[in-house]
Design an enzyme around this catalytic site. Structure first.
Site, PDB file in Angstrom:
ATOM      1  CG  ASP A 120      -0.284  -0.040   2.523  1.00 13.59           C
ATOM      2  OD1 ASP A 120       0.924   0.222   2.571  1.00 13.59           O
ATOM      3  OD2 ASP A 120      -0.953  -0.322   3.523  1.00 13.59           O
ATOM      4  CG  ASP A 161      -5.639  -5.700   1.983  1.00 14.85           C
ATOM      5  OD1 ASP A 161      -5.305  -5.359   3.134  1.00 14.85           O
ATOM      6  OD2 ASP A 161      -6.212  -4.918   1.193  1.00 14.85           O
TER       7      ASP A 161
END
Length: 381
Positions: free
Chosen positions: A89, A264
C-alpha cells in the site's frame, strides 16, 4: 504484470495475474505482512496455507527499518525471504489515520513520526520512491483515504486531490523506470457521481489495475455493495480489481459476486490471536469454556496443519495459558480457511455454479444472502 480473464459467472470473474515471481489465481486473498512478516508465521508456513501474494505496508517499513536497511538486503522479498509477489500500500491510509498529528497540503502530508516524534513529510513522489526500493510487484498510488462519514463537498475535494496525486504518482513511477505494476485507487465515498469522476479520471491516466478505496471504513454494508455494483462495471475488463481492506468471509463472497478480483485484510490473523476462528459453519470462539473438553478438530472440513493434528480442547488450553503456539496454530488455520474459501469461489465460477456456492455458504454460517442489484442478477442469467 499481466492479467488474464479466463471465465465469468454473472459479474464474478475467474482469472490470473502473471508476474515474474509467479502466478496468482484470482479471485485472491492477500495476507497482510505489515512489518515484513505475517505475524507469527514463517514465509514457508504462509505459503503452505495457499497464499500466493502478500501485502506489505509502505508506511511502517519506511519508518522501520527504513529504505537503507532494506536496500542492504536487496528489497523486501530478500529481507523477509518471501519470493512470491508482494503488493504494497502507499502509506496513505496509515498517514490519514494519524488524526491530529498530521497536516494535509496539496504537496503531501506533514506528520509526526509516531515512533520518535520527528517531523516527516510523505508525498506521492516519496511513496513511489519507497515502494520502488521495496521492490513491490504491485505499487499503489498515494491518495487520501476519505473518512466516513464525509459530506459530498468534502468527499469531492478529497477525491479531486487524490486524482491530482494519482497523476503525480504515475509520473514519478515512470521516471523511476519501474517495470512492475502500478494500481490506481478509486475514491468518492458513498457518492456514485463522485465515484464516476474518479474512475474516469484514473482510466484516463492509465493504470495496470484499479482498487476501490474508501470502503470498509464504517459505512453500512448496503453502501459498500451498492458502490461495488456501480463501480466495478466501469473498470476496464482487462484490468484487475482490488477491494482494499476487506474483510470478513461474507465480504469476500459479496465482493466476488460483484466482480472483485483481489482482497486483503488483517482480520484472519488478528482474529486468530484473539481466539476468534473461522470454520465452515461460522465462528468458533476458542476461549469459550465449552471447548475445554472438546476432542474434535477445530473444523472437520479443513486440511490445515492445525486441524489435522490438534483438538479444540488443546487450542482452548493454549489460549487460556497465553501460549505463543496457540496464536500460531490459530493463525495457520484462519489463513488456510480464507485460502480454501477463495479456492472454492474460483472453482464455483469455473463451473458456472457460483450462486449455488453462495447459497451453501450462507446456509452453513446461518445468515441471509444479501441481494444483488437487478442488473447484476440479470448478468448471471
Amino acid at each position: 504484470m499481466k492479467y488474464e480473464l479466463q471465465t465469468t459467472d454473472g459479474r464474478a470473474r475467474r482469472g490470473r495475474l502473471i508476474f515474474e515471481r509467479g502466478v496468482v489465481e484470482t479471485p485472491a486473498f492477500m495476507p497482510v505482512g505489515t512489518y515484513g512478516t505475517v505475524k507469527g508465521m514463517t514465509p514457508e508456513e504462509v505459503k503452505d496455507t495457499g497464499a500466493q501474494i502478500l501485502l506489505g505496508n509502505t508506511f511502517h517499513l519506511w519508518l522501520r527499518p527504513g529504505q537503507e536497511i532494506m536496500k542492504l538486503h536487496g528489497d523486501l522479498h530478500d529481507f523477509m525471504q518471501w519470493h512470491g509477489p508482494i503488493l504494497t500500500d502507499s502509506g496513505g491510509f496509515q498517514v490519514f489515520s494519524l488524526g491530529d498529528i498530521r497536516k494535509i497540503t496539496e504537496q503531501g502530508v506533514h506528520f509526526r513520526n509516531p515512533i520518535n516524534g520527528d517531523s516527516i513529510f510523505l508525498s506521492p513522489e516519496k511513496s513511489m520512491e519507497i515502494q520502488h526500493d521495496l521492490g513491490s510487484d504491485i505499487v499503489m498510488i498515494f491518495d487520501e483515504c476519505t473518512p466516513y462519514p464525509a459530506d459530498w463537498d468534502y468527499a469531492k475535494r478529497s477525491m479531486e486531490m487524490s486524482l491530482r496525486w494519482a497523476k503525480r504518482s504515475r509520473q514519478r513511477f515512470d521516471e523511476l523506470e519501474n517495470k512492475n505494476a502500478l494500481f490506481g485507487i478509486i475514491q468518492g465515498s458513498v457518492y456514485e457521481d463522485l465515484r464516476d469522476v474518479s474512475v474516469k479520471g484514473l482510466v484516463d491516466i492509465g493504470f495496470d489495475g484499479y482498487a476501490v478505496g474508501g470502503l470498509a471504513v464504517g459505512e453500512p454494508k448496503e453502501d459498500m455493495h451498492r458502490i461495488l455494483e456501480h463501480v466495478c462495471p466501469q473498470i476496464p475488463e482487462d484490468k484487475p480489481r482490488y477491494l482494499m481492506g476487506v474483510g470478513k468471509p461474507e465480504d469476500l463472497v459479496e465482493g466476488v459476486r460483484r466482480g472483485v478480483d483481489m482482497f486483503d485484510c488483517v482480520m484472519p490473523t488478528r482474529n486468530a490471536r484473539n481466539g476468534h476462528l473461522f470454520v465452515t459453519d461460522g465462528v468458533v470462539k476458542i476461549r469459550n469454556a465449552k471447548y475445554k473438553d472438546d476432542v474434535s478438530p477445530l473444523d472437520e472440513h479443513c486440511d490445515c496443519y492445525t486441524c489435522r493434528n490438534y483438538s479444540r480442547a488443546y487450542l482452548h488450553h493454549l489460549d487460556r495459558c497465553n501460549e505463543i503456539l496457540g496464536a500460531r496454530l490459530n493463525t495457520i488455520h484462519n489463513l488456510r480457511y480464507y485460502q480454501r474459501l477463495m479456492a472454492g469461489l474460483r472453482q464455483a465460477i469455473e463451473e458456472g455454479k457460483l450462486e449455488h456456492f453462495v447459497v451453501d455458504f450462507y446456509q452453513r454460517i446461518g445468515k441471509p444472502i444479501p441481494p444483488l442489484a437487478e442488473k447484476d442478477v440479470a448478468a448471471g442469467n
